[in-house]
Every structure is written in structure tokens, then in C-alpha cells.
Design a protein around this motif. Sequence first.
Motif, PDB file in Angstrom:
ATOM      1  N   SER A 485       0.847  -1.206   0.000  1.00 40.47           N
ATOM      2  CA  SER A 485       0.000   0.000   0.000  1.00 40.47           C
ATOM      3  C   SER A 485       0.873   1.243   0.000  1.00 40.47           C
ATOM      4  N   GLU A 489       0.954   3.825  -3.030  1.00 42.47           N
ATOM      5  CA  GLU A 489       0.572   5.207  -2.736  1.00 42.47           C
ATOM      6  C   GLU A 489       1.577   6.174  -3.370  1.00 42.47           C
ATOM      7  N   LYS A 490       2.839   5.851  -3.168  1.00 40.90           N
ATOM      8  CA  LYS A 490       3.901   6.715  -3.682  1.00 40.90           C
ATOM      9  C   LYS A 490       3.945   6.653  -5.213  1.00 40.90           C
ATOM     10  N   HIS A 493       1.167   8.588  -6.798  1.00 39.54           N
ATOM     11  CA  HIS A 493       1.407  10.015  -6.627  1.00 39.54           C
ATOM     12  C   HIS A 493       2.386  10.497  -7.707  1.00 39.54           C
ATOM     13  N   PRO A 550      -1.553   4.917   8.564  1.00 39.42           N
ATOM     14  CA  PRO A 550      -2.074   3.759   7.855  1.00 39.42           C
ATOM     15  C   PRO A 550      -1.788   2.477   8.638  1.00 39.42           C
TER      16      PRO A 550
END
Length: 555
Positions: A485, A489-490, A493, A550
Motif C-alpha cells: 500500500s 501510494e507513492k 502520486h 495507515p
Amino acid sequence: MATATNLCGVKTPYSFSKRALRVQSLCLQSRISFDPLVDLCGVLRVRGSGKGRGVRVVCDARKSDVAGESEHLEGTSKELTCVMKFGGSSVASADRMKEVAELILSFPEENPVIVLSAMGKTTNKLILAGELASSCCAKVSEIEELSFIKELHYRTIDELGLDKSLITDHLNILEQLLKGLAVMKELTPRQRDYIVSFGECMSTRIFAAYLNKIGVKARQYDAFDIGFITTDDFTNADIMEATYPAVAERIHGDWISDPAIPIVTGFLGKGWKTCAVTTLGRGGSDLTATTIGKALGLREVQVWKDVDGVLTCDPNIYPGAEPVPYLTYDEAAELAYFGAQVLHPQAMRPAREADIPVRVKNSYNRNAPGTLITKSRDMSKAILTSIVLKRNVTMLDIVSTRMLGQFGFLAKVFATFEDLGISVDVVATSEVSLSLTLDPSKLWSRELIQQELDNVVEELEKIAKVNLLQHRSIISLIGNVQKSSLILEKVFHVLRTNGVNVQMISQGASKVNISLIVNESESEKCVKALHEAFFESDLPDLVYVNGSPPLEAKA
Ligand SMILES: Nc1ncnc2c1ncn2[C@@H]1O[C@H](COP(=O)(O)OP(=O)(O)O)[C@@H](O)[C@H]1O
Ligand SMILES: N[C@@H](CC(=O)OP(=O)(O)O)C(=O)O
């Protein structure tokens, strides 16, 4: 009656010969663990380690003679200890060969088996020469690639002060073969393998002769003559199980009776049905090295390259790539499979099976620590290890023409690929549709030819709507998928910031790889941006949503 472990891992009573008992007593005296194993040929092999040194003792459990073995058994420092493999870039010239010889001698505590690739770009030149000869584009004696190969090898021999006769037969036969191809007007995979084998046959002869000239006793081996038995899949053959005892017996037997550094041709084998020379796929000398490591039960396999180890990405794409100090076999295999040229995709298999560490080192910068590849490593801080780009990938979107819930759809799709002999890389699927990428390394040129693609589409269109999308790239993120995750996420982005749309995403069952498919034209930009974000950015790794961490941060 003593016990020994057979190849199935079962301990069975075994009647030890006098010689085997002597091995046992010498092992005990030298505080080497006595762990006998009986191989397929009934040969008793003892592995152990004493005082930090890997030791391997081979004796025949059925014979009772002890003569000739005692010096070898007692003088454990004379055991073969590791494999050192040098790639084409490491042995590209006479000067490089001298440096490699010096490098080997700078480790006096080691008794290595040396594996060599062909000099520099010889393999590429041999392939081109074969293609040109068979397509009648030029008179054989005027093929530039042939002249280049002759000139490079004769110049190297000259600069090392050796005798030309070392390789004149090889060069003459090579020219005759090319003339034969020009007459036949064809180049089969079998002929291509035979042609390229001349590269490794010549480099090893030159290097062994040089070591002997400077007073270091060396013995040259053609892998296809010492038990490297492979499948008959020319240009991409697989090592067969029978290779291990055969290679061990030959190299070890010679070493015991007359010690000399073994210099073995990388990349080559002998097809078990055809008995013809085969090759193990491009970069296959790495696999030769780990196969020897497993066969002889050596302490370590070192692959010496022209980079400071496995890097965080291909330095040709991003020169700021950094060495990765530790990798697991799984990470290294995945990295290689998804296109990192630095290691052969199959090379980790023998190392993993025998649990032998593989060290990737730089022959141009020997003090750099390199990369150590082992079974496991501390993953607690690991997030992303390396980014790999595989270009020129073809993607297929396949949607069933039948109703939802129709069973057997996926089986039919994969049966089509099996029938056509095409392997698939990355897959994402639902019940009635799937997207997949085709493995371009199936063919020597690493590109699927158009006719094969047309066949695939024609067959699949019998059961589905098919959309063929070419010029795609796979970006593989090798790392700790327990932190997927965080990684994703990175990644998203970065991709959003760069305006890139991901066309497919897949998380490998191996748990070390997340693959993204993007347009080829955007792929390099993506790799650079991802590298900057993961390896060079000071930004915090975790972005908290609504002030709460998270899940993986809480755990
Ligand atoms: N992730 C990576 N880490 C290190 N090298 C890589 C990577 N990806 C691609 N390469 C390329 O692989 C080359 C080394 O592999 P290769 O040429 O097969 O070595 P050798 O011929 O010496 O065995 C490097 O020079 C580098 O350009
Ligand atoms: N010479 C072969 C085998 C090999 O392993 O080469 P290198 O170690 O230079 O990648 C090739 O070019 O594919």
C-alpha cells in the motif's frame, strides 16, 4: 553400519568402504561436520565446514582403495572453494585479461573455478556474421564481423605473448561454417548455437594459456564436454539434473589427481538428445557459474561485472542508480526475469537449491562491496529494492464473446498460448476478460515476430474479442510487497504528477514484485521519476490520512 542421506533426502543405512570411513575419521579430526550424501551414481559425497572454510570431500562408497586421497583430504586448503565468473566486459582485451588474472591471484586463500564469457561483444558479432552469411548479403571472407573477431582474438594472443595456434583451428572452422551457411542460405537455431560457441571456446583457451604462461597452472574445459547436459531447446536450453554429478565428478576428479585452476566456458551445454552444442540464453554464463557452484557444493559464487553490483535501476536509463547491498534469491530472480540484464533469469535456481551465496562484484572496481544474494535478509526496513524496465512488450486485452459465468474461458485462452509455444509475463484477469503481456525473450532477438502475433490473435478471436496493443513497457517494482500500500501510494502520486496513466497492474505471487504496464514512450520518464521519489527524495514515506497512521504503520 553408518547412515548416509540419498538424493531424496532420506537417511539410509550404508555400508561404508574403508575409504569412506577414512573420510569420516579425517573429518572428525579436522572438526569438519560429517554429513554424507549418496548421489545418483552411488558416489558418497561429504559436505561440511571446518574453521570457517567450506570443504567438500568426494569418495566412492563402493570402492575400498585409500591411495592417493590422503593428501587431498588432509590438506583441506587445497579444496576448490568458489566460482568466479567473468563476463564479456571483464575479459574484453589483453589488458583486461591480465587484470582479471591479477584479480584472481589477489585472493590467495581461494581455489576458484573460473567461468568465462566470450570476449567483449564477440557473441553479438558471431550472431551477425551468421545472419549475414546465411542471407548472402556479403562474401564470407568480407564479412566485417568475422574480420573483427579474428583481429580481436589474434591481437589479444599477440599482446599476451601466446601462440596463435591456440585458436587457429577454431577460426578456420568458424569460417568454413559461415561458408556452409552461405551455401545453405539458412541459419537454424542449432547452427546459431554452434557458431556462437566459438566465442567462449576461444576466450577460455586464451585465458588458460595466459595463466599457464605466468606460472599459474590452469586447465581449460569446454562445458559441453564435461557433463553440461541440457534440453535441446537451442538458443535457450535448460540445464538437466544429470549435469550436477557429471560436472562434479569431472572437475573434482581432475583437481584431485592433478590440481590446476579449472577455466570453464560459460553459456554452453550439450543437448541430451541431439548431442549438439546448445546455449543457455543470452547472459547464460551466470547460470553456468551457479550450476558449478551447486555441483561442487562450493562456498560462494562470484559474478564479476562492469558495475558495482545489482543497482537500483539500469544505469543506462538512470546514471544515478545506486548499488543494492543485499538481495534474496527471489528478488534477484524476479529482477532478472523482468529484464535487468545484470543477471541471467535462471541463474538463481541452482544457487537457491544448494543455498550458496551469490556475490555480484565489479571487476573494474574490486573494492566496491557489491551485492550479496542469499536465501533471506532483514526486510524490516526494506520498501523498494530496484526498478526494472522491460521494453517492447506486447499487451493483449481479451474479452470473452460468451455470457458472464462461462467456465473454461481462461483455460482456453492459455491453451492457445501453449499450442503456439508463447509464454506470458504479466496477467490481470476477471471472469470474462483478461489483459496480459507476452514474453518477448522467447525469441533470440527478444521480439515476437509479427506472424506469431497474427497467429495468436487469429486463434483467440475464435472465442473472444481481442485488442492487440504494441509498444508497451513493463515497469517492475522489486521490493517488500508486505508494504504494497505504501509503495503504490507513492507510485500513483508520482505517476499522477507526471500525467502518466497505468494500463494494467499486477502483484506477483512471489510477493516481491509489483508490475505496471505503461506506454513505451512514457516509460523512461516514469522510471526516472520513480527512482527519484523512492531513492533520492527526503519526503516522508507515510502520508497520514485524517491524522491517523495507515495500518502498516500501526502494526
Ligand atoms: N539493475 C541493474 N543493475 C546493474 N546493472 C544493470 C541493471 N540493469 C541493467 N544493467 C546492465 O547490466 C550490465 C551488466 O550485465 P552484463 O553486461 O550481462 O555483464 P557481464 O557481461 O559482465 O556478465 C551493466 O553494465 C548494466 O549496463
Ligand atoms: N557470451 C554470452 C554469454 C554471457 O553470459 O555473456 P555475458 O556474461 O557477457 O553477459 C552472451 O553474450 O550472451
